[in-house]
Each structure stands twice: as structure tokens, then as C-alpha cells.
Scaffold this active site. Structure first.
Site, mmCIF file in Angstrom:
data_model
loop_
_atom_site.group_PDB
_atom_site.id
_atom_site.type_symbol
_atom_site.label_atom_id
_atom_site.label_comp_id
_atom_site.label_asym_id
_atom_site.label_seq_id
_atom_site.Cartn_x
_atom_site.Cartn_y
_atom_site.Cartn_z
ATOM 1 N N HIS A 45 35.159 40.067 74.812
ATOM 2 C CA HIS A 45 34.300 41.136 74.304
ATOM 3 C C HIS A 45 32.939 40.588 73.869
ATOM 4 O O HIS A 45 32.764 39.385 73.716
ATOM 5 C CB HIS A 45 34.960 41.878 73.134
ATOM 6 C CG HIS A 45 35.176 41.019 71.928
ATOM 7 N ND1 HIS A 45 36.262 40.186 71.789
ATOM 8 C CD2 HIS A 45 34.424 40.836 70.816
ATOM 9 C CE1 HIS A 45 36.164 39.533 70.648
ATOM 10 N NE2 HIS A 45 35.057 39.904 70.030
ATOM 11 N N ASP B 151 30.211 41.236 70.826
ATOM 12 C CA ASP B 151 30.174 41.850 69.498
ATOM 13 C C ASP B 151 29.201 43.017 69.397
ATOM 14 O O ASP B 151 29.504 44.042 68.804
ATOM 15 C CB ASP B 151 29.832 40.799 68.434
ATOM 16 C CG ASP B 151 30.986 39.819 68.227
ATOM 17 O OD1 ASP B 151 32.087 40.071 68.744
ATOM 18 O OD2 ASP B 151 30.766 38.789 67.563
ATOM 19 N N HIS C 57 32.822 36.408 74.609
ATOM 20 C CA HIS C 57 33.823 35.450 74.147
ATOM 21 C C HIS C 57 35.202 36.073 74.010
ATOM 22 O O HIS C 57 35.366 37.282 74.084
ATOM 23 C CB HIS C 57 33.396 34.843 72.802
ATOM 24 C CG HIS C 57 33.228 35.878 71.722
ATOM 25 N ND1 HIS C 57 32.051 36.572 71.528
ATOM 26 C CD2 HIS C 57 34.091 36.337 70.777
ATOM 27 C CE1 HIS C 57 32.196 37.419 70.518
ATOM 28 N NE2 HIS C 57 33.428 37.296 70.048
ATOM 29 N N ARG D 190 46.931 31.084 62.249
ATOM 30 C CA ARG D 190 45.498 30.798 62.305
ATOM 31 C C ARG D 190 44.775 31.745 61.356
ATOM 32 O O ARG D 190 44.845 32.966 61.512
ATOM 33 C CB ARG D 190 45.014 31.019 63.738
ATOM 34 C CG ARG D 190 43.508 30.856 63.997
ATOM 35 C CD ARG D 190 43.240 31.447 65.375
ATOM 36 N NE ARG D 190 41.968 31.107 65.980
ATOM 37 C CZ ARG D 190 40.851 31.842 65.865
ATOM 38 N NH1 ARG D 190 40.838 32.936 65.110
ATOM 39 N NH2 ARG D 190 39.747 31.473 66.512
#
Length: 252
Positions: A163, A165, A221, A231
């Protein structure tokens, strides 16, 4: 996938790494703010802005907040600004849902550290792109994420799609991520991948590492699926448009 190049290894401590890339045209379809809207685009990584100790303290804020809820799928978020917290297959406003009990979860010191970290990241971005930090405004969503390998239950759990941002959130001009856990030590998979034409550039998370970039299509990204472990990260986003600015979180 083509060629994969590691932009930042988890085992190295980077003072300052910056790669300039040509700006996309995404910014042209939005109001320009001279001295802030990106004219220089790119991506940077630094381990020199936030210490590992500070990252651990910030991670504990995330752990405490997320322990109140959590997604049924593998990706949970906590937004201290809006109060949004993943709960099962939905979201609740933790300030409304838990009311005064929030005072037992977070302290003024937590919020002061959060604010301080945000300011330092903002200053580093301004420095890297040659803009004034005062022309940038924190914007939404700015949130903690906790990702593990539980199977996705809703589309909100599908964090791995490529996607842009600025396409997803029009207000974003500069995006930053502060990693709160270590690749290969706390989790496997889950690397951040810039998807360039013909090659991928990966950032391996490391506690205290800040990765930042202009939010347009020049920085398409994705995040790899997490295979094991947990994470933690926090996405801190900035806009040039004061109308889209938000304040730092306050203990209700």
C-alpha cells in the site's frame, strides 16, 4: 519479487541512513504547503534517535494497553489519541470503555515519554527532508501495532498488503515507524519492505530503530507476514495541513 536488498540489518546500529528517491505526483492532488509538502522525497533509517531502553519503556505502554483488548486475528492496534483498541473482531474506545480505570493502566510519565519520543522523531524527519519541524503536524492514525502469527479473522488483520500511505490516508505526508522489538530475536518474518520497480529494499526491525519516509507512491511498501513471536511497533504520522493535525494524547 526480483532483487532484494537489505537497507538496514537488525544487527547493525545505524547513525543515519538516507536514500533520496524521486517524488511521485501524489502530492499534486492535495493542497501544497510550501516549506513542508515534500519536494525532496526518500526514506531514512536511524538507531540514534531513540535508545533501546526508551523503546522498551514505550513497548511496555503498548503491552499494558493492548492487554485490555486484542484482535482475534494476528494484528492488534492501540491508538492513544482516539482511544481505538482492537477487541475481538471490532474496535472499542478504551477511554469510554474503561473510563477511570485507564488511570491504573497509564501514567503521566508514560504520556510524557510518548510525547518526547514523538517530538524527537519529528525533528529528525524535518532535518532529513530540509523542512521546519514547526510546519509538520501529528496526524491520524498514529498507533501501536502488535502482530503475531494468528490467522487473520477480518480484513483489519490483513496487514501484509502492499500500500501507499498517502493513498490510504490522504492527510499523510511523512510516515515514521518506531520499532519496539527485534527481528529474529522476538519474532520471525515481519520485515518492512519498500517495493521499488525491479527490486525490494528491506528494513529489519530492531528495538529503538526509527524508519521514516515520504508517504507518497515513491514509497510503496508492505510488511512481511510474521511467522513466529510478536512484533511491536508504533506508526507516527505527520501532515503538512494544520486542519488535519491532532494533539498528543492526554490522560483523560
Amino acid at each position: 519479487d526480483g532483487v532484494t536488498e537489505v537497507l538496514a540489518h537488525h544487527s547493525e546500529s545505524l547513525q543515519d541512513k538516507f536514500v533520496e528517491v524521486p517524488c511521485s505526483e501524489d502530492y499534486d492532488s492535495h493542497r501544497r504547503f510550501e516549506g513542508c509538502t515534500p519536494r525532496k522525497c526518500g526514506r531514512g533509517v536511524t538507531d540514534a534517535v531513540i535508545t533501546r531502553d526508551e523503546a522498551e519503556r514505550i513497548r511496555r505502554i503498548a503491552e499494558r494497553g493492548l492487554s485490555l483488548g486484542g484482535s482475534d486475528g494476528g494484528a492488534s492496534i492501540l491508538d492513544l489519541h482516539s482511544g481505538a483498541l482492537s477487541l475481538g473482531k471490532h474496535f472499542v474506545n478504551l477511554y469510554r470503555y474503561f473510563g477511570d480505570k485507564i488511570q491504573d493502566v497509564f501514567t503521566e510519565e508514560d504520556f510524557a515519554l510518548y510525547r518526547d519520543v514523538r517530538q524527537r522523531i519529528q525533528q529528525r524527519i524535518a532535518q532529513a527532508f530540509g523542512i521546519s519541524s514547526a510546519s509538520m503536524y501529528l496526524t491520524k492514525p498514529t498507533f501501536f501495532s502488535r502482530i503475531n502469527n494468528t490467522e487473520a479473522k477480518t480484513t483489519h488483520d490483513e496487514y501484509w498488503h502492499p500500500h501507499v500511505d498517502k493513498v490510504t490516508y490522504g492527510s499523510f505526508d511523512y510516515t515514521s515507524l518506531l520499532y519496539l522489538s527485534d527481528y529474529t530475536e522476538d519474532f520471525g518474518g515481519g520485515r518492512f519492505v519498500f517495493m521499488d520497480a525491479g527490486s525490494n529494499k528491506t528494513v529489519e526491525p530492531r528495538a529503538g530503530r526509527v524508519s521514516f519516509f515520504t508517504s507518497g507512491s515513491e514509497n510503496l511498501h508492505r510488511v512481511e507476514k510474521v511467522h513466529w513471536g510478536t512484533r511491536y511497533a508504533i506508526t507516527i504520522s505527520f501532515t503538512c495541513n494544520p486542519d488535519h493535525g491532532i494533539g498528543d494524547p492526554v490522560l483523560m
